[in-house]
Design a protein around this motif. Structure first.
Motif, PDB file in Angstrom:
ATOM      1  N   LEU A   1       2.972 -12.299  12.626  1.00 17.20           N
ATOM      2  CA  LEU A   1       3.850 -11.546  13.181  1.00 17.20           C
ATOM      3  C   LEU A   1       3.400 -10.878  14.578  1.00 17.20           C
ATOM      4  O   LEU A   1       4.059 -10.254  15.063  1.00 17.20           O
ATOM      5  N   ASP A   2       2.272 -11.481  14.932  1.00 15.60           N
ATOM      6  CA  ASP A   2       1.588 -11.164  16.413  1.00 15.60           C
ATOM      7  C   ASP A   2       0.984  -9.746  15.953  1.00 15.60           C
ATOM      8  O   ASP A   2       0.760  -8.946  16.992  1.00 15.60           O
ATOM      9  N   VAL A   3       0.540  -9.180  14.988  1.00 15.12           N
ATOM     10  CA  VAL A   3      -0.313  -8.042  14.826  1.00 15.12           C
ATOM     11  C   VAL A   3      -1.627  -8.356  15.091  1.00 15.12           C
ATOM     12  O   VAL A   3      -2.367  -9.400  14.710  1.00 15.12           O
ATOM     13  N   GLN A   4      -2.101  -7.510  16.017  1.00 15.74           N
ATOM     14  CA  GLN A   4      -3.824  -7.575  16.429  1.00 15.74           C
ATOM     15  C   GLN A   4      -3.851  -6.355  16.915  1.00 15.74           C
ATOM     16  O   GLN A   4      -3.396  -5.740  17.698  1.00 15.74           O
ATOM     17  N   ALA A   5      -5.237  -5.872  16.351  1.00 19.50           N
ATOM     18  CA  ALA A   5      -5.941  -4.663  16.798  1.00 19.50           C
ATOM     19  C   ALA A   5      -7.189  -4.820  17.808  1.00 19.50           C
ATOM     20  O   ALA A   5      -7.820  -5.772  17.719  1.00 19.50           O
TER      21      ALA A   5
ATOM     22  N   ASP B   1      -1.071   2.585  19.344  1.00 24.59           N
ATOM     23  CA  ASP B   1      -0.700   1.971  18.263  1.00 24.59           C
ATOM     24  C   ASP B   1      -1.824   2.246  17.146  1.00 24.59           C
ATOM     25  O   ASP B   1      -2.813   1.904  17.197  1.00 24.59           O
ATOM     26  N   LEU B   2      -1.281   2.876  15.864  1.00 28.14           N
ATOM     27  CA  LEU B   2      -2.129   3.004  14.801  1.00 28.14           C
ATOM     28  C   LEU B   2      -1.577   2.251  13.745  1.00 28.14           C
ATOM     29  O   LEU B   2      -0.514   2.295  13.249  1.00 28.14           O
ATOM     30  N   LEU B   3      -2.506   1.269  13.176  1.00 25.03           N
ATOM     31  CA  LEU B   3      -1.984   0.220  12.147  1.00 25.03           C
ATOM     32  C   LEU B   3      -2.990   0.748  10.850  1.00 25.03           C
ATOM     33  O   LEU B   3      -4.240   1.087  11.006  1.00 25.03           O
ATOM     34  N   LEU B   4      -2.224   0.702   9.810  1.00 22.31           N
ATOM     35  CA  LEU B   4      -2.858   1.236   8.562  1.00 22.31           C
ATOM     36  C   LEU B   4      -2.677   0.213   7.233  1.00 22.31           C
ATOM     37  O   LEU B   4      -1.462  -0.388   7.415  1.00 22.31           O
ATOM     38  N   LEU B   5      -3.821  -0.027   6.870  1.00 25.56           N
ATOM     39  CA  LEU B   5      -3.829  -1.088   5.756  1.00 25.56           C
ATOM     40  C   LEU B   5      -4.787  -0.496   4.564  1.00 25.56           C
ATOM     41  O   LEU B   5      -5.784  -0.490   4.812  1.00 25.56           O
TER      42      LEU B   5
END
Length: 166
Positions: free
Chosen positions: A49-53, A8-12
């Motif tokens: 929303l339960d986003v955690q890296a 999972d790659l999250l971009l901010l």
């Protein structure tokens, strides 16, 4: 809960920053007060929303570091690593090639949206991350090169995560 066989790659993208001086960018441009408030609300909503890296990597530019600090404050990650590959015009591929688990990258436009578009096999100009915008991509962990193989899980404008007053 994440599937252990996926990456999972999250971009901010960094939040609203101070204006450029004489049209030139500068690594020390900070987030504005409004940018701080909006970004903090966005990352808090993402955490709800339960986003955690597992890992957060940020551009060393001040506005990105401030955005990353707000993400850590909200619980999106435990700590921050800085990497020049995320500076404007940098090459993020060395980072992407070693991504495993769930990574959060904090950086700049158009670099982040170009990266996302390349990963999903879309034209480079087909995606755009707004300031404090968020994108979630995933792919199978066994892929040696995820270009064109990633799935777009989310592409969110900050407005979708913010109460009207922020």
């Amino acid at each position: 809960m994440r599937d252990s066989s996926s990456v999972d790659l999250l971009l901010l993208r960094h939040g609203i920053a101070a204006e450029r001086f004489c049209g030139r960018d500068h690594p020390d441009r900070p987030l504005t007060d409004r940018g701080m408030r909006r970004t903090l609300e966005v990352v808090r909503q993402l955490r709800m929303l339960d986003v955690q890296a597992d890992t957060l990597i940020s551009s060393p530019y001040r506005r990105c570091m401030q955005t990353a600090e707000l993400a850590v404050q909200a619980g999106l990650a435990k700590s921050i690593c800085l990497d020049s590959a995320l500076e404007p015009g940098g090459d993020p591929w060395p980072l992407v090639s070693r991504v495993s688990g769930c990574f959060l990258l904090v950086g700049h436009e158009p670099d982040l949206s170009t990266l996302a578009a390349t990963l999903i096999g879309a034209p480079a100009s087909s995606l755009r991350l707004r300031k404090a915008g968020y994108c979630h991509l995933s792919w199978h962990a066994d892929l040696s090169d995820p270009r064109g193989q990633a799935e777009l899980q989310a592409l969110l404008r900050p407005r979708l995560l913010l109460p009207r007053s922020v």
